[in-house]
Write an enzyme that holds these catalytic residues in place. Structure first.
Site, PDB file in Angstrom:
ATOM      1  N   HIS A 150      33.007  63.004  40.108  1.00  0.00           N
ATOM      2  CA  HIS A 150      31.772  63.740  40.384  1.00  0.00           C
ATOM      3  C   HIS A 150      31.162  64.355  39.127  1.00  0.00           C
ATOM      4  O   HIS A 150      29.952  64.630  39.088  1.00  0.00           O
ATOM      5  CB  HIS A 150      32.039  64.833  41.422  1.00  0.00           C
ATOM      6  CG  HIS A 150      30.862  65.118  42.302  1.00  0.00           C
ATOM      7  ND1 HIS A 150      29.589  65.306  41.819  1.00  0.00           N
ATOM      8  CD2 HIS A 150      30.769  65.237  43.651  1.00  0.00           C
ATOM      9  CE1 HIS A 150      28.756  65.545  42.824  1.00  0.00           C
ATOM     10  NE2 HIS A 150      29.450  65.503  43.949  1.00  0.00           N
ATOM     11  N   ASP A 391      24.012  46.022  49.317  1.00  0.00           N
ATOM     12  CA  ASP A 391      24.106  44.643  49.797  1.00  0.00           C
ATOM     13  C   ASP A 391      24.567  43.762  48.645  1.00  0.00           C
ATOM     14  O   ASP A 391      23.873  43.615  47.637  1.00  0.00           O
ATOM     15  CB  ASP A 391      22.731  44.189  50.315  1.00  0.00           C
ATOM     16  CG  ASP A 391      22.723  42.763  50.821  1.00  0.00           C
ATOM     17  OD1 ASP A 391      23.775  42.102  50.801  1.00  0.00           O
ATOM     18  OD2 ASP A 391      21.642  42.294  51.239  1.00  0.00           O
TER      19      ASP A 391
END
Length: 445
Positions: A150, A391
């Site tokens: 992070h 995708d």
């Protein structure tokens, strides 16, 4: 579910089209990077057959790492001894795994459990800033577990990287390109003006933190379970109507997120059976990209740009007053974290923090390893982050979810995999409070 590790390799950037970053180059962490969670965050994607070839995933990753070389680097220090990302191209961990059963036989993705931890590389004790695990099931389904540190980037920036990776796998242009300059946006004013109390919001005393951690040392991980709660579109419509139905002398309209968090705040507080005179507060992540205007920060900014709104209430007021009371507190707190608040934090980090940090011995309040935050709550919204746009050439994932992280009171809110506008909430709660929480979740009072 038995996961078999087939291989573990390192993927490095391919600089065929982009110039290679110097091995001794670095990017210093910004003030916003330093108050982010200093840990890896794990997420999981599930794809239906036909599976994407491993070679395609690796080649796409090599391509996109040339544009996002931070992920292939390591955390370290710059020449001034300050925290930085070293652009040394040491690479990303890429793990291939298999499961001999069908994915729909495991039920792993329907109910959060420690089994999810087997679907991505470890979150602790590692040097890599990015890790990928591709787990192939007997039915042809593929689960991609992804861990990212992070300190490198927040959810918005990480999602932009992931979408670019998917485009690279499909042979598409991976633009828009990231904005990687972490210094020019965050210039302190002259003279600086610290208008808010950042010491108690973004930072806390190390001594207070250590005392609190010692108090919580008796908490066993098995005492906490991670509950997935589904809120239908119909329930959310009714909730919004209820939350805005009466607010002092005039009705107000709030976002779905504000209304849902107000409801959860009250439901969890009621399940906890706290003293009526206790104070409870929320810590709500706020994205600065839509709030900073001087200069304006675009969505393509790569790094962390999140601060927190912190509404507070006495338990007796929160539970006695109707839902609009909690919604108003939350909405007003979020509204306060505007461009001026972000600029105040920039000034604070450049002046007060630098001069007073050693004497005050302060640390960021974002402590992901804290097992319990009761009587408070920490809420992260992933509602606007396009995780379902990842995708690789075989369509969008049919499930996206966080990994198993049983930190009591640390809540994630994200679009449901159902895809109809409903919302899933991942809420870690104490086992002995689970039944009460479930009962309160769907009561509109």
């Amino acid at each position: 579910m038995k996961v078999k590790i087939e291989s573990s390799t390192t993927v490095k950037p391919a600089y065929d089209l982009s110039p290679r970053a110097p091995s001794d180059a670095y990017i210093s962490l910004s003030a916003f990077d330093k108050v982010a969670y200093d840990s890896h965050i794990g997420v999981i994607y599930a794809y239906r057959p036909p599976p994407m070839p491993t070679a395609t995933l690796k080649l796409g990753l090599q391509t996109v790492l040339a544009v996002y070389p931070e992920w292939a680097g390591r955390l370290g220090k710059n020449h001034r001894g300050e925290a930085a990302i070293l652009l040394n191209d040491r690479g990303v961990r890429f793990v291939e795994a298999s499961v001999s059963s069908r994915l729909d036989q495991t039920l792993t993705l329907l109910k959060p459990s420690p089994a999810l931890l087997n679907l991505h590389p470890p979150l602790k004790g590692i040097d890599e800033l990015l890790q990928v695990q591709v787990t192939r099931f007997a039915c042809g389904s593929v689960v991609i577990g992804f861990t990212a540190h992070h300190s490198v980037a927040d959810g918005q920036a990480t999602s932009n990287f992931l979408v670019a990776w998917g485009k690279a796998c499909r042979g598409l242009d991976i633009g828009p390109l990231p904005i990687r300059d972490r210094s020019s946006f965050f210039i302190p004013r002259d003279p600086p003006a610290v208008d808010f109390d950042h010491f108690t919001t973004e930072y806390t005393s190390r001594k207070i933190y250590e005392v609190e951690m010692a108090r919580l040392s008796c908490i066993e991980p098995n005492d906490i379970v991670m509950q997935r709660v589904h809120f239908s579109v119909d329930f959310l419509v009714k909730l919004k109507a209820r939350a805005g139905s009466a607010d002092e002398s005039r009705p107000r309209r709030y976002t779905t997120f504000v209304c849902l968090v107000a409801h959860l705040w009250r439901a969890i507080t009621r399940a906890r059976s706290l003293s009526s005179d206790d104070t409870t507060q929320l810590s709500l992540s706020v994205n600065g990209r839509s709030r900073m205007n001087n200069p304006r920060v675009l969505n393509q900014y790569f790094g962390n740009l999140v601060l927190w709104a912190v509404p507070k209430a006495r338990v007796k007021d929160l539970l006695r007053e109707p839902l609009p009371y909690a919604a108003r507190l939350i909405n007003d707190a979020i509204t306060m974290v505007d461009g001026g608040y972000f600029q105040s934090f920039i000034d604070f980090a450049a002046t007060k923090l630098r001069s007073d940090a050693e004497a005050a011995d302060v640390i960021p309040t974002a402590a992901v390893d804290k097992p319990v935050v009761c009587p408070d709550l920490e809420v992260d919204s992933w509602l606007r982050i396009p995780f379902y746009d990842l995708d690789f050439g075989c369509g969008s994932p049919y499930v996206f979810m966080p990994t198993y992280l049983p930190n009591e009171g640390c809540i994630l809110v994200l679009p449901s995999y159902v895809g109809d506008g409903s919302i899933d909430v991942f809420a870690p709660v104490f086992k002995d409070q689970l039944d009460a929480f479930r009962q309160n979740c769907y009561i509109l009072d």
